[in-house]
Design a protein around this motif. Structure first.
Motif, PDB file in Angstrom:
ATOM      1  N   ARG A  48     -25.236  -7.528  -1.776  1.00 53.46           N
ATOM      2  CA  ARG A  48     -25.509  -8.630  -2.695  1.00 53.46           C
ATOM      3  C   ARG A  48     -24.306  -8.946  -3.574  1.00 53.46           C
ATOM      4  N   VAL A  49     -24.156 -10.213  -3.911  1.00 51.63           N
ATOM      5  CA  VAL A  49     -23.092 -10.654  -4.811  1.00 51.63           C
ATOM      6  C   VAL A  49     -23.555 -10.522  -6.263  1.00 51.63           C
ATOM      7  N   TYR A  50     -22.707  -9.916  -7.103  1.00 49.73           N
ATOM      8  CA  TYR A  50     -22.887  -9.938  -8.551  1.00 49.73           C
ATOM      9  C   TYR A  50     -21.881 -10.941  -9.098  1.00 49.73           C
ATOM     10  N   GLY A  51     -22.373 -12.032  -9.693  1.00 47.09           N
ATOM     11  CA  GLY A  51     -21.452 -13.097 -10.058  1.00 47.09           C
ATOM     12  C   GLY A  51     -21.595 -13.624 -11.471  1.00 47.09           C
ATOM     13  N   LEU A  52     -20.551 -14.338 -11.886  1.00 47.95           N
ATOM     14  CA  LEU A  52     -20.517 -15.049 -13.158  1.00 47.95           C
ATOM     15  C   LEU A  52     -20.032 -16.468 -12.889  1.00 47.95           C
ATOM     16  N   GLY A  53     -20.877 -17.448 -13.211  1.00 45.75           N
ATOM     17  CA  GLY A  53     -20.523 -18.835 -12.983  1.00 45.75           C
ATOM     18  C   GLY A  53     -20.814 -19.271 -11.565  1.00 45.75           C
ATOM     19  N   GLU A  54     -20.701 -20.581 -11.330  1.00 49.63           N
ATOM     20  CA  GLU A  54     -20.972 -21.198 -10.034  1.00 49.63           C
ATOM     21  C   GLU A  54     -22.299 -20.743  -9.442  1.00 49.63           C
ATOM     22  N   GLY A  55     -23.353 -21.072 -10.138  1.00 50.57           N
ATOM     23  CA  GLY A  55     -24.697 -20.709  -9.689  1.00 50.57           C
ATOM     24  C   GLY A  55     -25.239 -19.462 -10.339  1.00 50.57           C
ATOM     25  N   ARG A  86     -25.525 -17.005 -13.850  1.00 45.10           N
ATOM     26  CA  ARG A  86     -25.518 -17.156 -15.296  1.00 45.10           C
ATOM     27  C   ARG A  86     -24.262 -16.506 -15.874  1.00 45.10           C
ATOM     28  N   ALA A  87     -23.980 -16.803 -17.149  1.00 48.97           N
ATOM     29  CA  ALA A  87     -22.812 -16.201 -17.800  1.00 48.97           C
ATOM     30  C   ALA A  87     -23.101 -15.868 -19.263  1.00 48.97           C
ATOM     31  N   GLU A  88     -24.405 -15.847 -19.631  1.00 52.25           N
ATOM     32  CA  GLU A  88     -24.763 -15.473 -20.987  1.00 52.25           C
ATOM     33  C   GLU A  88     -24.477 -13.988 -21.222  1.00 52.25           C
ATOM     34  N   PRO A  89     -24.376 -13.568 -22.496  1.00 47.93           N
ATOM     35  CA  PRO A  89     -24.060 -12.159 -22.787  1.00 47.93           C
ATOM     36  C   PRO A  89     -24.991 -11.164 -22.111  1.00 47.93           C
ATOM     37  N   TRP A  90     -26.303 -11.453 -22.076  1.00 50.05           N
ATOM     38  CA  TRP A  90     -27.230 -10.493 -21.460  1.00 50.05           C
ATOM     39  C   TRP A  90     -26.959 -10.345 -19.966  1.00 50.05           C
ATOM     40  N   TRP A  91     -26.556 -11.453 -19.292  1.00 49.40           N
ATOM     41  CA  TRP A  91     -26.258 -11.363 -17.872  1.00 49.40           C
ATOM     42  C   TRP A  91     -24.929 -10.630 -17.640  1.00 49.40           C
ATOM     43  N   CYS A  92     -23.970 -10.850 -18.519  1.00 48.98           N
ATOM     44  CA  CYS A  92     -22.704 -10.123 -18.416  1.00 48.98           C
ATOM     45  C   CYS A  92     -22.948  -8.617 -18.496  1.00 48.98           C
ATOM     46  N   LEU A 103     -23.595  -3.227 -15.635  1.00 52.07           N
ATOM     47  CA  LEU A 103     -24.448  -2.089 -15.297  1.00 52.07           C
ATOM     48  C   LEU A 103     -24.764  -2.052 -13.809  1.00 52.07           C
ATOM     49  N   GLY A 104     -25.036  -3.220 -13.230  1.00 49.86           N
ATOM     50  CA  GLY A 104     -25.327  -3.281 -11.805  1.00 49.86           C
ATOM     51  C   GLY A 104     -24.129  -2.880 -10.963  1.00 49.86           C
ATOM     52  N   ALA A 105     -22.945  -3.282 -11.392  1.00 51.93           N
ATOM     53  CA  ALA A 105     -21.732  -2.909 -10.664  1.00 51.93           C
ATOM     54  C   ALA A 105     -21.539  -1.400 -10.695  1.00 51.93           C
ATOM     55  N   ALA A 106     -21.787  -0.789 -11.841  1.00 50.55           N
ATOM     56  CA  ALA A 106     -21.625   0.661 -11.957  1.00 50.55           C
ATOM     57  C   ALA A 106     -22.615   1.391 -11.053  1.00 50.55           C
TER      58      ALA A 106
END
Length: 233
Positions: free
Chosen positions: A155-162, A164-170, A175-178
């Motif tokens: 799965r892709v973990y992303g920011l922007g382009e579809g 979210r980029a809010e602080p909670w998603w960041c 955490l998901g990447a770790a």
């Protein structure tokens, strides 16, 4: 088994190159190559053909080990609320892919890798890709080898382009990447160059990369591996 870390940037254009260049330098310091998602046209009448500085940067990055990935033609919605390739029939997908492929060939960054805008390709698009010589299709939850007709779940973990980029998603992305890096397998991080212009999302992506490396992840790019006989030849 150590995780494989694949970091991609999309939306690279004249107005975002400074942020993309700086992030690429940060990745170079960490020994992490990039996968650069490139579209010939973008909103605001942007044309890659008219942007020699970005062309040169893309060529130099590929020469240094980065991967180029075709990322649609103009990323315009072909149906309301749908990404460019999300609902295209085979014929229309062929037209757009052929036009995009020609532009990338013209600027000497042609690739056999494809990621649809927002990682969403229709059945028709997936069917025509191998007919046009593409070997890898990147989806939201899988990496499809078009030659072998196999799919690797990731799965892709992303920011922007579809994404979210809010602080909670960041925070969730970090955490998901770790977690993924600790488990091994493939960790796919994606960020739009527009979000790299914002300090919060940019720092979140750097933190995600650093945590993945801390847990033993190894930087890699999207790539297609030839068949053993072809490799030997």
């Amino acid at each position: 088994m150590n995780a494989e870390l694949i970091v991609s940037i999309s939306g690279i254009r004249d107005t975002t190159t400074d942020a993309a260049f700086e992030f690429a330098e940060q990745m170079d310091r960490r020994g992490v190559p990039l996968s650069l998602l490139v579209a010939p046209r973008l909103k605001g009448k942007y044309r890659l053909l008219d942007d020699p500085a970005t062309q040169e940067w893309l060529r130099s990055r590929r020469a240094g080990g980065d991967a180029i990935v075709l990322h649609g033609y103009d990323q315009a919605a072909t149906k309301r609320r749908r990404a460019e390739f999300a609902a295209l029939p085979k014929h229309e997908a062929r037209l757009r892919l052929t036009a995009a492929d020609r532009v990338l060939e013209q600027v000497d960054v042609r690739t056999r890798l494809f990621a649809a805008p927002r990682w969403n390709a229709s059945t028709g698009a997936l069917e025509v890709l191998p007919e046009l010589g593409f070997r890898l299709a990147l989806g939201l939850t899988s990496i499809i080898d078009l030659e072998r007709n196999t799919a690797l779940k990731s799965r892709v973990y992303g920011l922007g382009e579809g994404f979210r980029a809010e602080p909670w998603w960041c925070r969730a992305l970090v955490l998901g990447a770790a977690r993924t890096a600790r488990r091994g397998g493939i960790l796919r991080l994606a960020v739009s160059a527009v979000q790299l212009q914002r300090p919060g999302p940019r720092q979140a992506m750097l933190d995600a990369v650093d945590l993945a490396l801390f847990h033993g992840a190894v930087g890699a790019t999207y790539r297609w591996e030839p068949f053993p006989a072809a490799r030997a030849a």
